[in-house]
Design a protein around this motif. Structure first.
Motif, PDB file in Angstrom:
ATOM      1  N   VAL A   1      -9.420  12.936  -1.357  1.00 24.43           N
ATOM      2  CA  VAL A   1      -8.341  11.789  -1.339  1.00 24.43           C
ATOM      3  C   VAL A   1      -7.759  11.334  -0.027  1.00 24.43           C
ATOM      4  O   VAL A   1      -8.005  10.315   0.315  1.00 24.43           O
ATOM      5  CB  VAL A   1      -7.520  11.894  -2.465  1.00 24.43           C
ATOM      6  CG1 VAL A   1      -6.473  10.703  -2.436  1.00 24.43           C
ATOM      7  CG2 VAL A   1      -8.125  12.112  -3.710  1.00 24.43           C
TER       8      VAL A   1
ATOM      9  N   HIS B   1      -5.853  -1.596  -1.370  1.00 20.98           N
ATOM     10  CA  HIS B   1      -7.109  -2.477  -1.514  1.00 20.98           C
ATOM     11  C   HIS B   1      -7.132  -3.135  -2.785  1.00 20.98           C
ATOM     12  O   HIS B   1      -7.374  -4.508  -2.620  1.00 20.98           O
ATOM     13  CB  HIS B   1      -8.169  -1.709  -1.235  1.00 20.98           C
ATOM     14  CG  HIS B   1      -8.514  -1.092   0.162  1.00 20.98           C
ATOM     15  ND1 HIS B   1      -8.826  -1.993   0.972  1.00 20.98           N
ATOM     16  CD2 HIS B   1      -8.571   0.093   0.725  1.00 20.98           C
ATOM     17  CE1 HIS B   1      -8.816  -1.235   2.257  1.00 20.98           C
ATOM     18  NE2 HIS B   1      -8.771   0.147   1.931  1.00 20.98           N
TER      19      HIS B   1
ATOM     20  N   GLY C   1      -6.698   2.550   3.619  1.00 22.34           N
ATOM     21  CA  GLY C   1      -5.824   2.273   2.549  1.00 22.34           C
ATOM     22  C   GLY C   1      -6.173   3.018   1.270  1.00 22.34           C
ATOM     23  O   GLY C   1      -7.303   3.562   1.160  1.00 22.34           O
ATOM     24  N   CYS C   2      -5.421   3.112   0.620  1.00 18.86           N
ATOM     25  CA  CYS C   2      -5.400   3.466  -1.050  1.00 18.86           C
ATOM     26  C   CYS C   2      -6.113   2.541  -2.087  1.00 18.86           C
ATOM     27  O   CYS C   2      -6.258   1.271  -1.612  1.00 18.86           O
ATOM     28  CB  CYS C   2      -4.364   4.265  -1.402  1.00 18.86           C
ATOM     29  SG  CYS C   2      -2.810   2.959  -1.557  1.00 18.86           S
ATOM     30  N   THR C   3      -5.903   2.852  -3.179  1.00 16.64           N
ATOM     31  CA  THR C   3      -6.417   1.932  -4.212  1.00 16.64           C
ATOM     32  C   THR C   3      -5.581   0.925  -4.413  1.00 16.64           C
ATOM     33  O   THR C   3      -5.931  -0.407  -4.460  1.00 16.64           O
ATOM     34  CB  THR C   3      -6.902   2.707  -5.501  1.00 16.64           C
ATOM     35  OG1 THR C   3      -5.532   3.791  -5.890  1.00 16.64           O
ATOM     36  CG2 THR C   3      -7.678   3.584  -5.546  1.00 16.64           C
TER      37      THR C   3
ATOM     38  N   GLY D   1       0.734  -1.128   0.124  1.00 12.17           N
ATOM     39  CA  GLY D   1       0.119   0.125   0.050  1.00 12.17           C
ATOM     40  C   GLY D   1       1.075   1.242   0.004  1.00 12.17           C
ATOM     41  O   GLY D   1       1.892   1.181   0.658  1.00 12.17           O
TER      42      GLY D   1
ATOM     43  N   SER E   1      -0.512   4.607   0.640  1.00 12.42           N
ATOM     44  CA  SER E   1      -0.732   5.523   1.541  1.00 12.42           C
ATOM     45  C   SER E   1      -0.169   5.281   2.952  1.00 12.42           C
ATOM     46  O   SER E   1      -0.180   6.542   3.556  1.00 12.42           O
ATOM     47  CB  SER E   1      -2.195   5.698   1.446  1.00 12.42           C
ATOM     48  OG  SER E   1      -2.910   4.616   2.060  1.00 12.42           O
TER      49      SER E   1
ATOM     50  N   PHE F   1     -14.549   2.698  -4.633  1.00 16.86           N
ATOM     51  CA  PHE F   1     -13.551   3.633  -5.492  1.00 16.86           C
ATOM     52  C   PHE F   1     -14.148   3.654  -6.960  1.00 16.86           C
ATOM     53  O   PHE F   1     -14.121   4.800  -7.542  1.00 16.86           O
ATOM     54  CB  PHE F   1     -12.186   2.885  -5.619  1.00 16.86           C
ATOM     55  CG  PHE F   1     -11.317   2.793  -4.400  1.00 16.86           C
ATOM     56  CD1 PHE F   1     -11.632   3.896  -3.290  1.00 16.86           C
ATOM     57  CD2 PHE F   1     -10.416   1.756  -4.060  1.00 16.86           C
ATOM     58  CE1 PHE F   1     -11.103   3.754  -2.311  1.00 16.86           C
ATOM     59  CE2 PHE F   1      -9.830   1.737  -2.770  1.00 16.86           C
ATOM     60  CZ  PHE F   1     -10.161   2.937  -1.737  1.00 16.86           C
TER      61      PHE F   1
ATOM     62  N   THR G   1      -8.995   7.892   1.818  1.00 20.00           N
ATOM     63  CA  THR G   1      -7.800   7.046   2.104  1.00 20.00           C
ATOM     64  C   THR G   1      -7.723   6.549   3.449  1.00 20.00           C
ATOM     65  O   THR G   1      -7.631   5.384   3.924  1.00 20.00           O
ATOM     66  CB  THR G   1      -6.528   7.574   1.574  1.00 20.00           C
ATOM     67  OG1 THR G   1      -6.583   7.800   0.169  1.00 20.00           O
ATOM     68  CG2 THR G   1      -5.296   6.713   1.791  1.00 20.00           C
ATOM     69  N   ARG G   2      -7.952   7.661   4.274  1.00 18.14           N
ATOM     70  CA  ARG G   2      -7.753   7.082   5.927  1.00 18.14           C
ATOM     71  C   ARG G   2      -9.045   6.629   6.266  1.00 18.14           C
ATOM     72  O   ARG G   2      -9.028   5.688   6.986  1.00 18.14           O
ATOM     73  CB  ARG G   2      -7.764   8.470   6.583  1.00 18.14           C
ATOM     74  CG  ARG G   2      -7.548   8.539   8.208  1.00 18.14           C
ATOM     75  CD  ARG G   2      -6.205   7.815   8.591  1.00 18.14           C
ATOM     76  NE  ARG G   2      -6.612   7.438   9.968  1.00 18.14           N
ATOM     77  CZ  ARG G   2      -6.486   6.357  10.379  1.00 18.14           C
ATOM     78  NH1 ARG G   2      -6.806   5.376   9.832  1.00 18.14           N
ATOM     79  NH2 ARG G   2      -6.767   6.265  11.706  1.00 18.14           N
TER      80      ARG G   2
END
Length: 190
Positions: free
Chosen positions: A139, A153, A148-150, A35, A37, A172, A143-144
């Motif tokens: 964003v 995940h 997590g971010c794209t 990840g 982020s 997303f 994310t938080r």
């Protein structure tokens, strides 16, 4: 086709997909999760944010590998852009080009990022500066909130068969579709 020409072309799914799979298997083997982020949390912890907030109090030394991974991604992106990109033009359909022109995008497809949106001159305008600041805040919040971010995940979470990652990835995509088809056209024409 020469090797250099082949490298400069976009790689087919059957090359890029297995490469991503190999990285994921290695991460799973070593007990790591991917990840991007999470690196912000790691960097904040390194500079002492744990003294101010409980969230940043963790063993950041176990996450240095992820910082190195992101650094490698930045270096790889620079190498690809500088040495492996055959041209600045992006192959998009004529219908998409016409739609983008209607939205006020100048020379769509001529470069990877349209200069009418992504340039220092555009950033100096209140409209685009506000779009970037608000978009960045959304964003960051998303994310938080999603944990997590794209990339975390969609790549790591789904390969680990995590239900929350499936929910996040569906969110997303729904958010991206809504933004692309309804919100962004409105913002560009205002």
């Amino acid at each position: 086709m020469e090797l250099v020409e082949w490298i400069r072309q976009p790689w087919e799914w059957y090359v890029a997909g297995p490469m991503i799979s190999v990285v994921m298997f290695l991460l799973l083997y070593f007990g790591k999760e991917f990840g991007v982020s999470g690196n912000l949390r790691t960097m904040c912890s390194i500079v002492g944010a744990g003294k101010v907030n409980e969230f940043f109090r963790f063993d950041w030394k176990g996450q240095v590998w992820n910082l190195v991974f992101v650094l490698g991604g930045l270096i790889g992106g620079y190498i690809a852009k500088t040495y492996l990109t055959a041209s600045e033009a992006v192959g998009i359909s004529e219908a998409t080009i016409e739609q983008l022109k209607l939205l006020g995008i100048e020379n769509p497809g001529a470069t990877y990022l349209p200069a009418s949106i992504f340039s220092w001159e555009s950033l100096a305008t209140p409209k685009y500066a506000l779009m970037l600041v608000v978009g960045g805040a959304l964003v960051g919040f998303g994310t938080r909130y999603a944990g997590g971010c794209t990339s975390g995940h969609a790549i790591s979470g789904l390969s680990n068969l995590q239900w929350p990652s499936m929910v996040a990835v569906v969110g997303f995509f729904i958010g991206g579709l809504l933004m692309t088809h309804f919100i962004l056209p409105y913002l560009l024409t205002v």
